[in-house]
Design a protein around this motif. Structure first.
Motif, PDB file in Angstrom:
ATOM      1  N   TYR B  39      17.351  26.722  -5.664  1.00 41.61           N
ATOM      2  CA  TYR B  39      18.786  27.018  -5.574  1.00 41.61           C
ATOM      3  C   TYR B  39      19.003  28.521  -5.474  1.00 41.61           C
ATOM      4  O   TYR B  39      18.377  29.301  -6.184  1.00 41.61           O
ATOM      5  N   ASN B  40      19.889  28.914  -4.539  1.00 38.00           N
ATOM      6  CA  ASN B  40      20.260  30.328  -4.400  1.00 38.00           C
ATOM      7  C   ASN B  40      21.577  30.573  -5.127  1.00 38.00           C
ATOM      8  O   ASN B  40      22.612  30.062  -4.713  1.00 38.00           O
ATOM      9  N   PRO B  41      21.550  31.345  -6.200  1.00 37.96           N
ATOM     10  CA  PRO B  41      22.779  31.549  -6.971  1.00 37.96           C
ATOM     11  C   PRO B  41      23.763  32.440  -6.230  1.00 37.96           C
ATOM     12  O   PRO B  41      23.385  33.208  -5.343  1.00 37.96           O
ATOM     13  N   THR B  42      25.034  32.310  -6.613  1.00 38.33           N
ATOM     14  CA  THR B  42      26.051  33.213  -6.068  1.00 38.33           C
ATOM     15  C   THR B  42      25.858  34.595  -6.678  1.00 38.33           C
ATOM     16  O   THR B  42      25.139  34.742  -7.684  1.00 38.33           O
ATOM     17  N   LEU B  45      26.676  34.833 -10.397  1.00 37.43           N
ATOM     18  CA  LEU B  45      25.648  34.322 -11.293  1.00 37.43           C
ATOM     19  C   LEU B  45      24.460  35.279 -11.340  1.00 37.43           C
ATOM     20  O   LEU B  45      23.876  35.502 -12.403  1.00 37.43           O
TER      21      LEU B  45
END
Lengths: 175, 66
Positions: B39-42, B45
């Motif tokens: 998952y690539n965080p925003t 985050l």
């Protein structure tokens, strides 16, 4: 005619229940579930999957109705099947991806509720199936146990998914 | 791609994934997914994680080799 009035009453009660829940949840001071960004994305995908599941099941039912499905299962049962399929797909996908419950949400009460609703409806539905009262003039009827069977099956599947997830989480290797 | 820099920064602070998740107000599974590269965080985050681990964005999330 009386059966149609009965169905209308059921629909009105259902609508009233939904509106009541929506009103209470909007104005409730109870802690609402908080989902993080990854969970929200997962839930968005789950809604999409549920949407296409409902569309797919409705399409299949449309095709089957041309082959006389309405002589076996009434329309309300068919619609309920499509809805429950969508709800189940949504729930199972979210459970599998850890996006069904929010962060720090105490889910024990929720699981017990799903268990109670699932078991109650499944038992009622199976009972009606066995004693034959589920059929009216040979047609499986929504108000005569078919709804219990469908809802019970859906909730049971969700319960199994929750229990499997719980056991997976326990056996997960720590970081 | 796995984020080993984040994992080692977390380990150096002696935080579990659960503890870091609480500090960043996300679920443990999200922290796990970020470290595994699933998952690539925003950016928000990313900033929260950097603040929790006392690191800069470059130190945790910039791919030097790219």
């Amino acid at each position: 005619m009386p059966e149609k009035i009965e169905m209308m009453l059921v629909a009105i009660m259902l609508l009233a229940a939904i509106l009541t829940i929506a009103f209470i949840s909007k104005n409730s001071k109870l802690k609402m579930q908080h989902f993080d960004e990854m969970q929200l994305l997962i839930r968005a995908t789950a809604y999409r999957n549920a949407y296409f599941t409902v569309i797919g099941v409705l399409a299949a039912l449309m095709v089957l109705s041309t082959f006389g499905l309405n002589n076996i299962v009434d329309t309300a049962t068919q619609m309920c099947t499509a809805l429950m399929a969508g709800i189940t797909v949504f729930a199972v996908y979210c459970i599998k991806k850890d996006a069904f419950f929010g962060i720090d949400y105490d889910n024990k009460g929720y699981v017990y509720m799903i268990f109670a609703i699932g078991v109650f409806n499944l038992v009622m539905g199976i009972w009606r199936l066995i004693d034959g009262t589920i059929r009216v003039d040979g047609v499986i009827t929504f108000t005569h146990g078919a709804s219990n069977l469908i809802i019970g099956a859906g909730f049971f599947i969700v319960l199994v998914a929750l229990l499997l997830k719980k056991s997976d989480d326990k056996s997960e290797v720590g970081e | 791609m796995k984020n080993l820099k984040m994992k080692s920064a977390r380990a150096s602070k002696d935080y579990s994934q659960e503890q870091l998740a609480k500090l960043c107000n996300v679920s443990r599974q999200t922290i796990n997914a970020i470290e595994k590269g699933d998952y690539n965080p925003t950016i928000n985050l990313c900033i929260a994680i950097c603040k929790a681990l006392d690191k800069t964005l470059d130190e945790l999330f910039w791919d030097v080799e790219a």
